[in-house]
Structures are given as C-alpha cells and as structure tokens.
Design an enzyme around this catalytic site. Structure first.
Site, PDB file in Angstrom:
ATOM      1  N   ASP A  64      27.379   1.852  29.623  1.00  0.00           N
ATOM      2  CA  ASP A  64      26.579   2.682  28.725  1.00  0.00           C
ATOM      3  C   ASP A  64      27.468   3.857  28.313  1.00  0.00           C
ATOM      4  O   ASP A  64      27.827   4.688  29.142  1.00  0.00           O
ATOM      5  CB  ASP A  64      25.331   3.172  29.458  1.00  0.00           C
ATOM      6  CG  ASP A  64      24.449   4.068  28.611  1.00  0.00           C
ATOM      7  OD1 ASP A  64      24.857   4.458  27.499  1.00  0.00           O
ATOM      8  OD2 ASP A  64      23.335   4.401  29.068  1.00  0.00           O
ATOM      9  N   SER A 145      31.903   5.557   9.152  1.00  0.00           N
ATOM     10  CA  SER A 145      30.929   5.186   8.114  1.00  0.00           C
ATOM     11  C   SER A 145      31.227   5.996   6.863  1.00  0.00           C
ATOM     12  O   SER A 145      31.783   7.097   6.949  1.00  0.00           O
ATOM     13  CB  SER A 145      29.504   5.490   8.587  1.00  0.00           C
ATOM     14  OG  SER A 145      28.575   5.355   7.532  1.00  0.00           O
ATOM     15  N   TYR A 160      22.196  11.140  11.503  1.00  0.00           N
ATOM     16  CA  TYR A 160      23.266  10.153  11.646  1.00  0.00           C
ATOM     17  C   TYR A 160      24.531  10.610  10.933  1.00  0.00           C
ATOM     18  O   TYR A 160      25.638  10.544  11.479  1.00  0.00           O
ATOM     19  CB  TYR A 160      22.796   8.809  11.084  1.00  0.00           C
ATOM     20  CG  TYR A 160      23.839   7.724  11.075  1.00  0.00           C
ATOM     21  CD1 TYR A 160      24.188   7.057  12.238  1.00  0.00           C
ATOM     22  CD2 TYR A 160      24.469   7.354   9.883  1.00  0.00           C
ATOM     23  CE1 TYR A 160      25.143   6.049  12.226  1.00  0.00           C
ATOM     24  CE2 TYR A 160      25.418   6.345   9.862  1.00  0.00           C
ATOM     25  CZ  TYR A 160      25.758   5.689  11.034  1.00  0.00           C
ATOM     26  OH  TYR A 160      26.710   4.695  11.012  1.00  0.00           O
ATOM     27  N   LYS A 164      28.646  11.207  12.192  1.00  0.00           N
ATOM     28  CA  LYS A 164      29.797  10.488  11.658  1.00  0.00           C
ATOM     29  C   LYS A 164      30.810  11.441  11.006  1.00  0.00           C
ATOM     30  O   LYS A 164      32.005  11.166  10.998  1.00  0.00           O
ATOM     31  CB  LYS A 164      29.323   9.422  10.669  1.00  0.00           C
ATOM     32  CG  LYS A 164      28.627   8.244  11.349  1.00  0.00           C
ATOM     33  CD  LYS A 164      29.542   7.539  12.339  1.00  0.00           C
ATOM     34  CE  LYS A 164      28.936   6.276  12.893  1.00  0.00           C
ATOM     35  NZ  LYS A 164      29.849   5.542  13.787  1.00  0.00           N
TER      36      LYS A 164
END
Length: 245
Positions: A64, A145, A160, A164
């Site tokens: 994890d 991304s 998000y 990034k």
C-alpha cells in the site's frame, strides 16, 4: 531495450489499468518485473495473458503506497530477492469525488495526496537508494497527467489536478537532485490525457470523450526506456485524438 534485459523493474498500482498494462509490457521486454499492489491476486492473474517466458519474469508483491513501512518492506524484499531496482514506474494514483471547497472533504483530500504525491516520493527515494547502492544508471518514470499541467474542467475533480501539479514539480526537483549528485539516473514524467481505466468510474458523461487505452501508456514507457543513455525524455504528453481539453 536490449540494455534492460535481465534488469529489475518495480511498478506501483500494478493490479489494473495502466499499471497492469505496464507490468505485462515490461515482462515481455525481458525485465524482471515486480508489480506492487494491494490486490496481488490480480497481478498474479496477469501471467495468464503472457507467453510462458514472460510470465516467469512477472512477480507480485503486496504494498500500500500510502504506508511508508509497506513501501520500505517491499523495496527491501526486491533488493534481497532480485538484487535491487533498475527501473521504477510510479503509476499508483487515485481520484475522489470531491472538490477543494466542499465540506467534509478531509479524508478524500488526504487519500489523494498520500497516494499521488507522498507515495511517489517514498517509492522514488527507496528506488534511488537501491540504484545508487548497486551502481545502476536507472530510470524513474512518473505516470503524471495532462491535469498536472493545467486544470481540467471535470465535475468534482478539483483536488486531483493539484496532486498531479505536484508530480510535475517533483519531476523537475528530482532531476536537479540527481544531476547534483553526479548520477546518470534518468527521471521522466509521462502525462496522458483521459485513459479508459477504473479511475473514471463515477465521473458523469466521461464515456462520451475520446480516450486512450492503458496499452498506449505502456508503449510510452517502453519508448522512454528505449532511448540511448545520452537521451533523457523530460516530459512526454500523450492525448487521444479529438480530446477537447
């Protein structure tokens, strides 16, 4: 890719989507490939899609990436069993249905940054130490991304993108650090547009947009690894044809 034959690659978030495509492609390319994931059974199942000679090169390890002790144990295991790390692909990433200003967003925000940023830093640190100790001119690849370069107007996804953006900055700061330490280890950011993976589940109307497939990003990983030692791809942006962002 010949210089990577028999070398060791570690890929985070290997149980599905982009990570699953990457571990298969690296195993086919001749690398001993270790897929880190919480769902190791899904990594093991990928062997059934590979030729026998590639399947034996694919290994799974439970990890994890939000747990620093998990990461340390995983990399210690890779070093003990396979001799160390030559390639790291930081692929593990999540999004959550939340915005920066909505109430009750604390847990979602923490999970995004713990996975997308802190996990990436810790895995990069462990991989770098292994590369340095074994004298490997390795390669660290971040699956970033296009949202790490400009904010996309997607519903309830505004946290998000900042995570990034951090990956974009970390790529450059790591490159500076690697250079200042006199290493020839490369670091590359690969920034896809929308890719058809589980991370899109629950986003309204997203299926109407042009999309890449996970194997498109796996091909990009092979491309950046195949460059000669003198060449470093800083940033590789890949978009589906017709993407509106």
């Amino acid at each position: 890719m010949d210089r990577w034959t028999g070398k060791v690659a570690v890929v985070t978030g290997a149980s599905s989507g982009i990570g699953a495509a990457i571990v298969q492609e690296l195993a086919r390319a001749g690398l001993t490939t270790v897929g880190l994931a919480r769902r190791v059974d899904r990594v093991e199942a990928l062997k059934g899609s590979l030729p026998v000679e590639a399947a034996v090169r694919l290994h799974s390890l439970k990890c994890d990436v939000t747990n620093e002790e998990d990461i340390s144990r995983a990399f210690s295991h890779v070093c003990a069993k396979f001799g160390g790390v030559d390639v790291l692909v930081n692929n593990a990433g999540i999004s959550r249905d939340c915005t920066a200003l909505m109430t009750g967003n604390g847990q979602d925000v923490r999970e995004i940054f713990e996975t997308n940023v802190l996990g990436l830093i810790t895995c990069s640190r462990e991989a770098f130490q292994s590369m340095k100790n074994r004298g490997s001119d390795g390669h660290i690849i971040h699956i970033n991304s296009v949202a790490g370069h400009h904010v996309l107007d997607l519903p309830r996804q505004s946290v998000y993108s900042p995570s990034k953006f951090a990956v974009t900055a970390l790529t450059e700061s790591m490159r500076t650090e690697l250079r200042n330490q006199g290493t020839k280890i490369k670091v590359t950011s690969i920034s896809p547009g929308i890719v058809k993976t589980e991370i899109l589940d629950g986003i309204p109307n997203v299926e109407q947009l042009p999309m890449l497939l996970p194997e498109d990003i796996a091909g990009a990983v092979i491309y950046v690894l195949s460059t000669p030692p003198r060449v470093q791809i800083h940033e590789l942006t890949i978009r589906p044809v017709g993407e509106p962002f």
